[in-house]
Scaffold this motif. Sequence first.
Motif, short mmCIF file in Angstrom:
data_model
loop_
_atom_site.label_atom_id
_atom_site.label_comp_id
_atom_site.label_asym_id
_atom_site.label_seq_id
_atom_site.Cartn_x
_atom_site.Cartn_y
_atom_site.Cartn_z
N ALA A 177 0.65 -1.26 -0.22
CA ALA A 177 0.11 0.73 0.33
C ALA A 177 1.24 1.39 0.13
O ALA A 177 1.74 1.20 0.19
N ILE A 178 0.31 3.13 -0.44
CA ILE A 178 1.06 3.81 -0.22
C ILE A 178 -0.12 4.72 0.37
O ILE A 178 -1.29 3.89 0.98
N VAL A 179 0.33 5.16 1.26
CA VAL A 179 -0.32 6.72 1.92
C VAL A 179 -1.34 7.22 1.34
O VAL A 179 -0.43 8.17 0.43
N ALA A 180 -2.70 7.47 0.45
CA ALA A 180 -3.11 8.34 -0.49
C ALA A 180 -3.91 9.46 0.82
O ALA A 180 -4.79 8.63 1.37
N HIS A 181 -3.57 10.18 1.55
CA HIS A 181 -4.41 10.63 2.93
C HIS A 181 -5.69 11.96 2.29
O HIS A 181 -4.59 13.10 2.10
N PRO A 182 -7.01 11.77 2.38
CA PRO A 182 -7.50 12.69 2.04
C PRO A 182 -8.05 14.08 3.34
O PRO A 182 -8.17 13.67 4.52
N PHE A 183 -8.80 14.29 2.95
CA PHE A 183 -9.65 15.27 3.27
C PHE A 183 -11.28 15.76 4.05
O PHE A 183 -11.38 15.56 2.46
N ASN A 184 -11.62 15.80 4.97
CA ASN A 184 -12.99 16.06 4.96
C ASN A 184 -13.54 16.92 4.80
O ASN A 184 -13.00 18.26 5.54
N PRO A 185 -14.26 17.40 3.56
CA PRO A 185 -15.28 16.32 2.52
C PRO A 185 -14.13 16.21 1.62
O PRO A 185 -13.70 17.74 0.85
N VAL A 186 -13.54 14.78 1.44
CA VAL A 186 -13.39 14.39 0.41
C VAL A 186 -13.37 14.88 -0.87
O VAL A 186 -12.93 15.36 -2.01
N TYR A 187 -15.30 15.02 -0.99
CA TYR A 187 -16.15 15.19 -2.46
C TYR A 187 -15.38 16.48 -2.46
O TYR A 187 -15.58 17.10 -4.19
N LEU A 188 -14.66 17.43 -2.32
CA LEU A 188 -14.63 19.03 -2.08
C LEU A 188 -13.08 19.27 -1.81
O LEU A 188 -12.89 20.07 -3.00
N LEU A 189 -12.97 18.82 -0.64
CA LEU A 189 -11.33 19.60 -0.72
C LEU A 189 -10.70 19.10 -1.40
O LEU A 189 -10.55 17.59 -1.91
N PRO A 190 -9.46 19.54 -1.95
CA PRO A 190 -8.35 18.67 -3.26
C PRO A 190 -7.65 18.22 -2.27
O PRO A 190 -6.39 17.38 -3.27
N LEU A 191 -6.80 18.47 -0.90
CA LEU A 191 -5.25 17.44 -0.70
C LEU A 191 -5.48 16.64 -0.58
O LEU A 191 -6.54 15.47 0.33
#
Length: 481
Positions: A133-147
């Motif tokens: 695996a790789i880390v693919a750490h998003p930010f909430n809400p994932v559907y709006l925040l791009p990082l």
Amino acid sequence: MSSDGPSKVAIIGGGVIGGGWAARFLLNGFDVSVFDPDPEAERKIGEVIANARRSLPALYDKPLPVEGALTFCDTLEEAVCEAIWVQESVPERLALKHETHAAISAAAGKGAIIGSSTSGFKPSELNEKGARAIVAHPFNPVYLLPLVELVGDKATCEKAAEILRSIGMYPLTVKKEIDAHIADRLLEAIWRESLWLVKDGVATTEDIDEAIRMGFGLRFAQMGLFETYRIAGGEAGMKHFMAQFGPALSWPWTKLMDVPEFNDELVGLIAGQSDAQSGAKSIRELERERDDNLVGILRALKVSDNASGKVVSAHEADLVVSGERDGLPVTLNRQVPSSWTDYNGHMNETFFLEAGSKATDGFMALIGADAAYIASGLSYFTVESHVRYLNEVHEGDRLTATSQLLSGQGKKMHLFHRLFRGDGELAATVETLLLHTDLKARRTCVPEGEVAEKLAEFERIHSGFDADGAGRFVGERPGSR
């Protein structure tokens, strides 16, 4: 997506983050399969996707791809079968992640990207029992925040970054693996200090939130930390700022290496203040309020092509407005955002004119008067418009415009736009007259070359179409002439 049809993505773990991933991929045309043993998973993810359908398309002035298919699977193996990307979003327990990634690695295709939404674990920890695996750490809400923070194998991260950019996200590759990556380490510092401020009676939860959203949070949204502090240094820049404020780092301003005990008293204090602050609204109401505010901020940053708004602009550049309706070209196809509505709950008159303006931009692109043409020093300036309001339009409605060229003779371009609601009803017409202009001389001039040729062709084709409502004066009624 592949040329053979939508690509498949698998989501393992369907909480807030997993649901956000599902929504982001789904609304960008990917087929999504979900595995989560929670009997409430389908309802919970459905509510997250409903929020995403309401907000994500409102960021753009073009339509997103045709939504993919959503499938809930009974087994992990069924979910990951033929997926090009598998995203794990199970709870932050290393033993559970080891168990989950062992199953994913055994069932997923060799070329599949396997990402973990972990906010704290390093790839070396996730993979210590043989996972990939790789880390693919998003930010909430994932559907709006791009990082999305990417950590792990370089080639896999590069492949992942390409896919993430295609769905409007901003992949940030962390140069060295470290506990909690980048953003959460910064958030942890604010969180620790905030707990002390509440515990010591210096501030309430609401005071702290106000300090952030009324002050530095607004600066951070578009400049981050270092660029903000560079400006704080004045004309002398960052060196002056650090020389002036650097000594403060040795002062006892913070308790970053000390954490208040998480006992019942502190938990009750924080929870009680939070209930008093926000308890009058449901979680769904708070989410919708958050999403509307984020859309407004992102759209403002999009106008200036700055920070996260630049990510939205780049994604929108790959989206396409095309097709015909009733023989006329479609020049606008978008969702109505909440910011376009007023106190009556329907679309404000101002934004009918903005929609007409966007349709004009779409028609200009069709005849070659696009961004490159404008950069060359030529464009069209609007000199007169007339809007007829025929039907109400509400937040979330699909708004489509067709454009008819009434005249393209000489310096003039006379357009008649029809704005349709998603249900097919004609909502408004916008008639507009423009003059071709030399931007350097600031004088009108006659278009030449491809633009003139395409104008003549559209005028010939559109001359046979009716234009009911064009040429009216304000307040005109049938038979009043």
